[in-house]
Motif scaffolding. Sequence first.
Motif, PDB file in Angstrom:
ATOM      1  N   TRP A 216      10.506   4.493   1.205  1.00 37.60           N
ATOM      2  CA  TRP A 216       9.791   3.645   0.251  1.00 37.60           C
ATOM      3  C   TRP A 216       9.661   4.308  -1.119  1.00 37.60           C
ATOM      4  CZ3 TRP A 216       5.649   5.866  -2.090  1.00 37.60           C
ATOM      5  CH2 TRP A 216       5.044   6.951  -1.452  1.00 37.60           C
ATOM      6  N   PHE A 217       9.762   5.625  -1.190  1.00 36.31           N
ATOM      7  CA  PHE A 217       9.445   6.354  -2.419  1.00 36.31           C
ATOM      8  C   PHE A 217      10.561   6.197  -3.456  1.00 36.31           C
ATOM      9  CE2 PHE A 217       9.392  10.397  -4.908  1.00 36.31           C
ATOM     10  CZ  PHE A 217       8.205  10.146  -5.582  1.00 36.31           C
ATOM     11  N   ASP A 218      10.255   5.435  -4.512  1.00 35.13           N
ATOM     12  CA  ASP A 218      11.216   5.279  -5.606  1.00 35.13           C
ATOM     13  C   ASP A 218      10.517   5.233  -6.961  1.00 35.13           C
ATOM     14  OD1 ASP A 218       9.945   2.840  -5.556  1.00 35.13           O
ATOM     15  OD2 ASP A 218      11.714   1.668  -5.031  1.00 35.13           O
ATOM     16  N   ASP A 219       9.224   5.597  -6.991  1.00 32.54           N
ATOM     17  CA  ASP A 219       8.463   5.529  -8.236  1.00 32.54           C
ATOM     18  C   ASP A 219       7.474   6.691  -8.279  1.00 32.54           C
ATOM     19  OD1 ASP A 219       7.026   4.926 -10.484  1.00 32.54           O
ATOM     20  OD2 ASP A 219       6.349   2.950  -9.829  1.00 32.54           O
ATOM     21  N   CYS A 220       7.685   7.621  -9.208  1.00 30.46           N
ATOM     22  CA  CYS A 220       6.840   8.817  -9.293  1.00 30.46           C
ATOM     23  C   CYS A 220       5.417   8.519  -9.751  1.00 30.46           C
ATOM     24  CB  CYS A 220       7.466   9.841 -10.245  1.00 30.46           C
ATOM     25  SG  CYS A 220       9.019  10.558  -9.648  1.00 30.46           S
ATOM     26  N   SER A 221       5.173   7.313 -10.248  1.00 31.54           N
ATOM     27  CA  SER A 221       3.835   6.999 -10.758  1.00 31.54           C
ATOM     28  C   SER A 221       2.770   6.986  -9.663  1.00 31.54           C
ATOM     29  CB  SER A 221       3.848   5.646 -11.479  1.00 31.54           C
ATOM     30  OG  SER A 221       4.102   4.591 -10.578  1.00 31.54           O
ATOM     31  N   VAL A 222       3.183   6.941  -8.386  1.00 32.75           N
ATOM     32  CA  VAL A 222       2.188   6.912  -7.303  1.00 32.75           C
ATOM     33  C   VAL A 222       1.379   8.209  -7.243  1.00 32.75           C
ATOM     34  CG1 VAL A 222       3.488   5.290  -5.886  1.00 32.75           C
ATOM     35  CG2 VAL A 222       3.852   7.756  -5.595  1.00 32.75           C
ATOM     36  N   VAL A 223       1.858   9.263  -7.903  1.00 32.02           N
ATOM     37  CA  VAL A 223       1.125  10.535  -7.845  1.00 32.02           C
ATOM     38  C   VAL A 223      -0.246  10.433  -8.513  1.00 32.02           C
ATOM     39  CG1 VAL A 223       3.235  11.904  -7.740  1.00 32.02           C
ATOM     40  CG2 VAL A 223       2.201  11.415  -9.963  1.00 32.02           C
ATOM     41  N   HIS A 224      -0.455   9.415  -9.362  1.00 31.06           N
ATOM     42  CA  HIS A 224      -1.760   9.303 -10.016  1.00 31.06           C
ATOM     43  C   HIS A 224      -2.858   8.972  -9.011  1.00 31.06           C
ATOM     44  CE1 HIS A 224      -1.029   4.891 -10.002  1.00 31.06           C
ATOM     45  NE2 HIS A 224      -2.338   4.810 -10.011  1.00 31.06           N
ATOM     46  N   TYR A 225      -2.480   8.450  -7.839  1.00 27.38           N
ATOM     47  CA  TYR A 225      -3.481   8.187  -6.802  1.00 27.38           C
ATOM     48  C   TYR A 225      -4.051   9.485  -6.223  1.00 27.38           C
ATOM     49  CZ  TYR A 225      -2.092   3.252  -6.610  1.00 27.38           C
ATOM     50  OH  TYR A 225      -1.840   1.931  -6.914  1.00 27.38           O
ATOM     51  N   LEU A 226      -3.346  10.596  -6.419  1.00 27.35           N
ATOM     52  CA  LEU A 226      -3.791  11.865  -5.849  1.00 27.35           C
ATOM     53  C   LEU A 226      -4.915  12.514  -6.649  1.00 27.35           C
ATOM     54  CD1 LEU A 226      -0.314  13.416  -4.924  1.00 27.35           C
ATOM     55  CD2 LEU A 226      -1.783  11.920  -3.560  1.00 27.35           C
ATOM     56  N   VAL A 227      -5.215  11.967  -7.828  1.00 28.54           N
ATOM     57  CA  VAL A 227      -6.305  12.492  -8.643  1.00 28.54           C
ATOM     58  C   VAL A 227      -7.627  12.045  -8.032  1.00 28.54           C
ATOM     59  CG1 VAL A 227      -7.381  12.511 -10.920  1.00 28.54           C
ATOM     60  CG2 VAL A 227      -4.880  12.428 -10.712  1.00 28.54           C
ATOM     61  N   GLU A 228      -8.503  12.993  -7.789  1.00 33.60           N
ATOM     62  CA  GLU A 228      -9.776  12.665  -7.144  1.00 33.60           C
ATOM     63  C   GLU A 228     -10.698  11.919  -8.094  1.00 33.60           C
ATOM     64  OE1 GLU A 228     -13.256  14.710  -4.358  1.00 33.60           O
ATOM     65  OE2 GLU A 228     -11.750  15.964  -5.344  1.00 33.60           O
ATOM     66  N   SER A 229     -11.300  10.860  -7.586  1.00 32.36           N
ATOM     67  CA  SER A 229     -12.229  10.060  -8.368  1.00 32.36           C
ATOM     68  C   SER A 229     -13.660  10.544  -8.133  1.00 32.36           C
ATOM     69  CB  SER A 229     -12.119   8.581  -7.983  1.00 32.36           C
ATOM     70  OG  SER A 229     -13.167   7.831  -8.550  1.00 32.36           O
ATOM     71  N   GLU A 230     -14.476  10.470  -9.171  1.00 37.22           N
ATOM     72  CA  GLU A 230     -15.884  10.834  -9.053  1.00 37.22           C
ATOM     73  C   GLU A 230     -16.747   9.600  -8.841  1.00 37.22           C
ATOM     74  OE1 GLU A 230     -17.019  13.876  -8.818  1.00 37.22           O
ATOM     75  OE2 GLU A 230     -14.949  14.611  -9.003  1.00 37.22           O
ATOM     76  N   GLU A 231     -16.121   8.509  -8.443  1.00 37.19           N
ATOM     77  CA  GLU A 231     -16.841   7.255  -8.214  1.00 37.19           C
ATOM     78  C   GLU A 231     -17.907   7.439  -7.136  1.00 37.19           C
ATOM     79  OE1 GLU A 231     -15.794   2.654  -6.814  1.00 37.19           O
ATOM     80  OE2 GLU A 231     -14.311   4.265  -6.652  1.00 37.19           O
ATOM     81  N   SER A 232     -19.094   6.918  -7.410  1.00 38.10           N
ATOM     82  CA  SER A 232     -20.191   6.989  -6.447  1.00 38.10           C
ATOM     83  C   SER A 232     -20.008   5.905  -5.395  1.00 38.10           C
ATOM     84  CB  SER A 232     -21.530   6.811  -7.163  1.00 38.10           C
ATOM     85  OG  SER A 232     -22.598   6.828  -6.236  1.00 38.10           O
ATOM     86  N   ILE A 233     -20.005   6.315  -4.119  1.00 39.32           N
ATOM     87  CA  ILE A 233     -19.805   5.377  -3.016  1.00 39.32           C
ATOM     88  C   ILE A 233     -21.082   5.307  -2.195  1.00 39.32           C
ATOM     89  CG2 ILE A 233     -18.435   4.810  -0.995  1.00 39.32           C
ATOM     90  CD1 ILE A 233     -16.844   4.727  -3.563  1.00 39.32           C
ATOM     91  N   ASP A 234     -21.706   4.130  -2.170  1.00 35.79           N
ATOM     92  CA  ASP A 234     -22.943   3.957  -1.408  1.00 35.79           C
ATOM     93  C   ASP A 234     -22.639   3.830   0.077  1.00 35.79           C
ATOM     94  OD1 ASP A 234     -25.469   3.362  -0.494  1.00 35.79           O
ATOM     95  OD2 ASP A 234     -25.445   1.291  -1.179  1.00 35.79           O
TER      96      ASP A 234
END
Length: 235
Positions: A191-209
């Motif tokens: 499936w891997f044909d787009d390097c832009s998916v690496v941005h998902y690996l950045v950790e989010s500081e979003e608060s999750i209740d």
Amino acid sequence: MFYLLPCFGISRFMEVIWNDFWVRRDSYILAIAQIVNEQSYLEARMILNPLYKEKVLHTLEFVLQDLLSFNQILFPSIKNGKAELSGMTIHQFGSLHERIILGKRLYRLLFKDRIKHQEILSWCIAHRHTGSRKDYWPHIFNDVNEGLPGPLQIRRLKNCRLIGSSPRLYSPKLEHAWPNVKHEPAEPGDWFDDCSVVHYLVESEESIDGNITGDYCETLQNLELAVLAKKAVFI
């Protein structure tokens, strides 16, 4: 021996991730990469499959579940001797981006709060998973149908409590709800044909209740009303 991964059809994306993990031991990157890999793998083989679209995604039942927020992922736990539920509601299941973001949020919910993580883990260790809702709320659900046969149907649930002496709601074990299915081997391909998916690996500081008990109670009540309405129409 990661050089053997291509022999097993492992994506080039995960080959890089595993080599990186072997060096840096970053468990967060590895976990999120597995979420990206899993959902991307499913995207082409299931979500975009014309047969799957027709038989599942485009059916009225599935669309209504999404619109009415009937789909939820739950993490039971025990706190002060009382059962609690954490989790999130699934929206736009057909969107690859939304599924990956949901996976990241669920990971954060499970592992960011060490106390909550331990409460959920303790519950999992103490309870055998059967697929029945009885596993976490036996006061409301049973894997044996306690209802009377026949067309008479009345409301049994209000504010996550049974009304009067109403029988518990039927929630069968997974093995009794669905038969075993033999699947064809997965189609080959990466499936891997787009390097832009690496941005998902950045950790989010979003608060999750993650407090979902109220929403889940509302979902159960709405589901019961929907079932009663359907039976009233087709009786």
